[in-house]
Write a protein that holds these residues in place. Sequence first.
Motif, PDB file in Angstrom:
ATOM      1  N   PHE A  92      57.099   5.540  42.780  1.00 24.01           N
ATOM      2  CA  PHE A  92      55.961   5.511  43.688  1.00 24.01           C
ATOM      3  C   PHE A  92      55.878   4.134  44.348  1.00 24.01           C
ATOM      4  O   PHE A  92      55.882   3.110  43.660  1.00 24.01           O
ATOM      5  CB  PHE A  92      54.657   5.766  42.928  1.00 24.01           C
ATOM      6  CG  PHE A  92      54.439   7.190  42.525  1.00 24.01           C
ATOM      7  CD1 PHE A  92      53.603   8.017  43.273  1.00 24.01           C
ATOM      8  CD2 PHE A  92      55.051   7.717  41.393  1.00 24.01           C
ATOM      9  CE1 PHE A  92      53.374   9.338  42.910  1.00 24.01           C
ATOM     10  CE2 PHE A  92      54.838   9.036  41.018  1.00 24.01           C
ATOM     11  CZ  PHE A  92      53.999   9.846  41.770  1.00 24.01           C
ATOM     12  N   HIS A  93      55.811   4.121  45.667  1.00 22.32           N
ATOM     13  CA  HIS A  93      55.593   2.888  46.424  1.00 22.32           C
ATOM     14  C   HIS A  93      54.119   2.861  46.814  1.00 22.32           C
ATOM     15  O   HIS A  93      53.633   3.773  47.496  1.00 22.32           O
ATOM     16  CB  HIS A  93      56.479   2.862  47.668  1.00 22.32           C
ATOM     17  CG  HIS A  93      57.945   2.979  47.361  1.00 22.32           C
ATOM     18  ND1 HIS A  93      58.728   1.891  47.027  1.00 22.32           N
ATOM     19  CD2 HIS A  93      58.754   4.069  47.305  1.00 22.32           C
ATOM     20  CE1 HIS A  93      59.972   2.309  46.798  1.00 22.32           C
ATOM     21  NE2 HIS A  93      60.005   3.621  46.949  1.00 22.32           N
ATOM     22  N   VAL A  94      53.415   1.845  46.369  1.00 24.81           N
ATOM     23  CA  VAL A  94      51.962   1.822  46.559  1.00 24.81           C
ATOM     24  C   VAL A  94      51.503   0.538  47.230  1.00 24.81           C
ATOM     25  O   VAL A  94      52.246  -0.454  47.316  1.00 24.81           O
ATOM     26  CB  VAL A  94      51.234   1.980  45.207  1.00 24.81           C
ATOM     27  CG1 VAL A  94      51.672   3.259  44.507  1.00 24.81           C
ATOM     28  CG2 VAL A  94      51.492   0.774  44.303  1.00 24.81           C
ATOM     29  N   PHE A 113      55.797   1.718  40.894  1.00 24.75           N
ATOM     30  CA  PHE A 113      55.919   2.088  39.480  1.00 24.75           C
ATOM     31  C   PHE A 113      56.799   3.325  39.391  1.00 24.75           C
ATOM     32  O   PHE A 113      56.996   4.047  40.381  1.00 24.75           O
ATOM     33  CB  PHE A 113      54.542   2.332  38.839  1.00 24.75           C
ATOM     34  CG  PHE A 113      53.768   3.491  39.405  1.00 24.75           C
ATOM     35  CD1 PHE A 113      53.865   4.767  38.844  1.00 24.75           C
ATOM     36  CD2 PHE A 113      52.914   3.318  40.487  1.00 24.75           C
ATOM     37  CE1 PHE A 113      53.138   5.827  39.349  1.00 24.75           C
ATOM     38  CE2 PHE A 113      52.174   4.377  40.998  1.00 24.75           C
ATOM     39  CZ  PHE A 113      52.290   5.635  40.433  1.00 24.75           C
ATOM     40  N   VAL A 114      57.366   3.549  38.209  1.00 23.06           N
ATOM     41  CA  VAL A 114      58.320   4.642  38.011  1.00 23.06           C
ATOM     42  C   VAL A 114      57.860   5.537  36.870  1.00 23.06           C
ATOM     43  O   VAL A 114      57.448   5.052  35.808  1.00 23.06           O
ATOM     44  CB  VAL A 114      59.734   4.106  37.699  1.00 23.06           C
ATOM     45  CG1 VAL A 114      60.699   5.265  37.430  1.00 23.06           C
ATOM     46  CG2 VAL A 114      60.244   3.250  38.849  1.00 23.06           C
ATOM     47  N   ILE A 263      49.018   5.347  48.079  1.00 20.58           N
ATOM     48  CA  ILE A 263      50.443   5.607  47.887  1.00 20.58           C
ATOM     49  C   ILE A 263      51.129   5.702  49.243  1.00 20.58           C
ATOM     50  O   ILE A 263      50.747   6.524  50.081  1.00 20.58           O
ATOM     51  CB  ILE A 263      50.660   6.927  47.111  1.00 20.58           C
ATOM     52  CG1 ILE A 263      50.009   6.833  45.727  1.00 20.58           C
ATOM     53  CG2 ILE A 263      52.141   7.261  46.986  1.00 20.58           C
ATOM     54  CD1 ILE A 263      49.893   8.171  45.018  1.00 20.58           C
ATOM     55  N   LYS A 264      52.132   4.860  49.458  1.00 19.43           N
ATOM     56  CA  LYS A 264      52.895   4.932  50.704  1.00 19.43           C
ATOM     57  C   LYS A 264      53.870   6.109  50.660  1.00 19.43           C
ATOM     58  O   LYS A 264      53.978   6.890  51.602  1.00 19.43           O
ATOM     59  CB  LYS A 264      53.666   3.628  50.926  1.00 19.43           C
ATOM     60  CG  LYS A 264      52.779   2.419  51.157  1.00 19.43           C
ATOM     61  CD  LYS A 264      53.586   1.132  51.267  1.00 19.43           C
ATOM     62  CE  LYS A 264      54.391   1.076  52.549  1.00 19.43           C
ATOM     63  NZ  LYS A 264      55.068  -0.241  52.691  1.00 19.43           N
TER      64      LYS A 264
END
Length: 283
Positions: A92-94, A113-114, A263-264
Motif C-alpha cells: 500500500f502506498h499511502v 506498508f506491506v 491510500i494512493k
Amino acid sequence: KLQFLYLIAAVVIFVRNGSASTHSAPEAAPTMFRLAACVLLAVVGAGAIDDRSTDHEQKHTEMMLGLGGDDEPAKQPRKAPELVTEPFFVKFHVVLTGRTKKGKLKREKDASFVVKVNPKWSPKGATQFKEIIQENLYDEGRFYRVKPGFVVQWGIPADVAKAKEWTGRRIKDDNLIPGVTNKKGTVAFARSGPNSRTTQIFVNYGDNSKIDRMGYTPFGTVVEGLEVLEKVNAEHGEQPDQNNIQREGNEYLAANFPNLSWIKSAEIVEMGEDGSCSGTTEL
C-alpha cells in the motif's frame, strides 16, 4: 418482558382448564397433562428469549466495537470465484497527514506498508481481498476510522458507483483456525453480521483476541510498515459516518474531514528472501 408473558400465559391456561377438574378424580390425569404443557410452554419461551438475548448482546457488542461492515439489508452471498491457495503480498502506498502540537497542518508525507496474505487462515477472505486489489478498489480511499490502541479501518471505495456495486458482493464467513487470532498487526474484514464481508478491512493496533468469537477472521499480517499505520491521522477518530461515505464518497470526506490520511494505490508485489519488495507482479 416476553419471558414474563410466557409465564403469565402458562398460569392462565392452567387455572382456566384445571380449576373445574380439581374436584373430580377422572380429570386428574388431564390436569397433569395441562400442567406439563404449561411448564413446557414456559421453558420453551424462556429458551427462545435467551437465544434472542444472546444474539442481541453480540450485535450490541459489535456495534460498540464499531467493526460493522456495510450497513445494508442482508443479501444472499454471491457465488465465490476459485479460491486463492498461495500466499501473496500487497504493498500500500499511502499519504500521511496530521497536525503539529500547535495545531498546524503537517506537510503530507508519502509512506508504505506491506500485507502478507495467508489463504490458509481465511480462503474466502484472501480471495476477496485479491479481487479488490486487482480492481484498484482502495485507490484514493481514506482511513476513515482510527482508534489508537484498537484498530485502523478503511475500505469503502472512493468511487460511489463501485461502493454501491460491492455492497452486493458479499462473501460467506471463514471458520477461525485454532491458533489464528486478532493479534497486533493482523488484518481482517469488517462485518455487520454473518456472511456480510465486502470491502472494509481493519488492522489491529493491539491484541484484540476478544473479537475472535464474533467472526472476525484474520486473513493476513502487516509484515512491513506497521509503524506507518500507527502514524495514520487519528484526529477525527470515529467521526466520519460510513453511510455517508457509501453514498457520497470522497466528496463527503473532503468537505467534512479534509485532513484524513489516504491510500494512493495498492498493488500485488513479490517479496525477496531478505523481506524486501522486488516490484509489482503481473495481475
